[in-house]
Write a protein that holds these residues in place. Sequence first.
Motif, short mmCIF file in Angstrom:
data_model
loop_
_atom_site.label_atom_id
_atom_site.label_comp_id
_atom_site.label_asym_id
_atom_site.label_seq_id
_atom_site.Cartn_x
_atom_site.Cartn_y
_atom_site.Cartn_z
N PRO A 194 0.79 -1.24 0.00
CA PRO A 194 0.00 0.00 0.00
C PRO A 194 0.82 1.29 0.00
N TYR A 195 2.15 1.20 0.16
CA TYR A 195 2.95 2.39 0.36
C TYR A 195 3.83 2.75 -0.83
N GLY A 196 3.74 1.98 -1.93
CA GLY A 196 4.64 2.28 -3.03
C GLY A 196 4.25 1.64 -4.34
N TRP A 197 5.02 1.99 -5.35
CA TRP A 197 4.85 1.51 -6.70
C TRP A 197 6.22 1.09 -7.23
N THR A 198 6.26 0.19 -8.19
CA THR A 198 7.51 -0.25 -8.79
C THR A 198 7.40 -0.19 -10.31
N VAL A 199 8.46 0.31 -10.96
CA VAL A 199 8.58 0.27 -12.42
C VAL A 199 9.57 -0.86 -12.70
N PRO A 200 9.10 -2.05 -13.09
CA PRO A 200 9.99 -3.20 -13.22
C PRO A 200 11.04 -3.05 -14.32
N THR A 201 10.62 -2.49 -15.46
CA THR A 201 11.51 -2.38 -16.61
C THR A 201 11.49 -0.95 -17.12
N HIS A 202 12.68 -0.38 -17.35
CA HIS A 202 12.76 1.02 -17.75
C HIS A 202 14.14 1.32 -18.30
N GLY A 203 14.29 2.47 -18.93
CA GLY A 203 15.57 2.97 -19.40
C GLY A 203 16.22 3.86 -18.36
N PRO A 204 17.18 4.68 -18.77
CA PRO A 204 17.89 5.53 -17.81
C PRO A 204 17.07 6.68 -17.25
N THR A 205 15.92 7.02 -17.89
CA THR A 205 15.08 8.13 -17.42
C THR A 205 13.64 7.66 -17.24
N VAL A 206 13.07 8.00 -16.10
CA VAL A 206 11.66 7.71 -15.83
C VAL A 206 11.01 8.98 -15.28
N THR A 207 9.85 9.32 -15.82
CA THR A 207 9.05 10.43 -15.30
C THR A 207 7.76 9.86 -14.73
N VAL A 208 7.46 10.22 -13.50
CA VAL A 208 6.25 9.75 -12.83
C VAL A 208 5.35 10.95 -12.58
N ARG A 209 4.09 10.80 -12.93
CA ARG A 209 3.10 11.85 -12.70
C ARG A 209 1.98 11.29 -11.84
N TYR A 210 1.54 12.08 -10.88
CA TYR A 210 0.46 11.63 -10.02
C TYR A 210 -0.25 12.83 -9.42
N LYS A 211 -1.39 12.57 -8.80
CA LYS A 211 -2.15 13.59 -8.10
C LYS A 211 -2.19 13.24 -6.62
N VAL A 212 -2.20 14.26 -5.80
CA VAL A 212 -2.28 14.03 -4.36
C VAL A 212 -3.29 15.00 -3.77
N PHE A 213 -4.20 14.45 -2.98
CA PHE A 213 -5.27 15.23 -2.36
C PHE A 213 -4.80 15.80 -1.02
N GLY A 214 -5.22 17.02 -0.72
CA GLY A 214 -4.88 17.58 0.58
C GLY A 214 -5.80 18.73 0.96
N ASP A 215 -6.32 18.70 2.18
CA ASP A 215 -7.19 19.79 2.65
C ASP A 215 -6.98 20.07 4.14
N ARG A 216 -5.76 19.80 4.63
CA ARG A 216 -5.49 20.03 6.06
C ARG A 216 -4.26 20.92 6.22
N THR A 217 -4.47 22.12 6.74
CA THR A 217 -3.39 23.07 6.97
C THR A 217 -2.83 22.86 8.37
N ASP A 218 -1.68 22.20 8.46
CA ASP A 218 -1.03 21.94 9.75
C ASP A 218 0.44 21.66 9.50
N GLY A 219 1.12 21.05 10.46
CA GLY A 219 2.54 20.77 10.33
C GLY A 219 2.87 19.43 9.75
N THR A 220 1.87 18.70 9.20
CA THR A 220 2.10 17.35 8.71
C THR A 220 1.59 17.14 7.29
N TYR A 221 0.43 17.66 6.98
CA TYR A 221 -0.26 17.30 5.74
C TYR A 221 -0.16 18.37 4.65
#
Length: 322
Positions: A102-129
Amino acid sequence: MNTPSTFSRAAFASAILGGLVASTIVGRAESPLSYRFTFPEAQHHWMAVEATYTDLPGAPLELRMSRSSPGRYSLHDFAKNVYDVQATDADGKALTLTRPDPYGWTVPTHGPTVTVRYKVFGDRTDGTYLAVDPTHAHINMPSAIMWARGLDDRPVDVTFTPAAGTQWTVASQLFPTADPTKFTAPNLQYLMDSPTELGPVMMRTFSVAGRTFRFAAHHTGTAAELDSFVGDVQKIVTAEGDIFGEYPTYEPGTYTFIADYLPYANGDGMEHRNSTIITSSSSLRTNRPGLLGTVAHEFFHNWNVERIRPRDDGAVRAVVER
């Protein structure tokens, strides 16, 4: 927010971070990692992240989201807010992603360059999130950064693209460049320890004993209220410097107080190597003594915990490894 007598994993991590900053501050030969943060739909509380990893070995690329955050004593499992993850090679061709846990992803096969794109949700203004909305972006890096195992010592380039139609200012302990939207970090650990605020930030700067301090506030009050408040912050900085007899060397050239005093913020304070993040739902007008108390507490940590730590003997290591 740590108590002065407490030793924790956070303190141990801070010790490691201090050594890594010192050893990499002049830069390394490895090609930098690159992160770009954009805000296509800030009203929906998500941020787009593009991470590019270059000069990769042939082994599978292990991508992880942190489960904790500097200074915290609990697990947060930030991967729970990440979605729409995609990976491509240098030519834009889609690469296969697997999900080993649940904590990660793996790219099994790739060349010398990999670009990863993702979205992350956030609605908490504090010292953690993470918090994203049309008024600002409040980024605690472990909640937003997908990192690659084995690339911890690489330097990092970070670009922030403010939401369309805004005039957001960036406040951070990251190292500035000539471009006000582009910053660097000497390694992954320093990046993770660098909270960042984008928004209608009011910045005030003052100097004490040859050190430069910045107070970056996103708040609902007036410029005059902030001026008066920062005058008291300077008195706190001066008094605490007198206690310790000197100030640390702040690697980016400044120490930055990042403050969100907003009705929808959660009350919090968290120290970092060259900055602190402080959040509160109260205002300069209604809770000046309380807010100054938090400033005093967090600034004290730029010595205690961040730079003054228990000796690293066998007993300490045993505690950390449990």
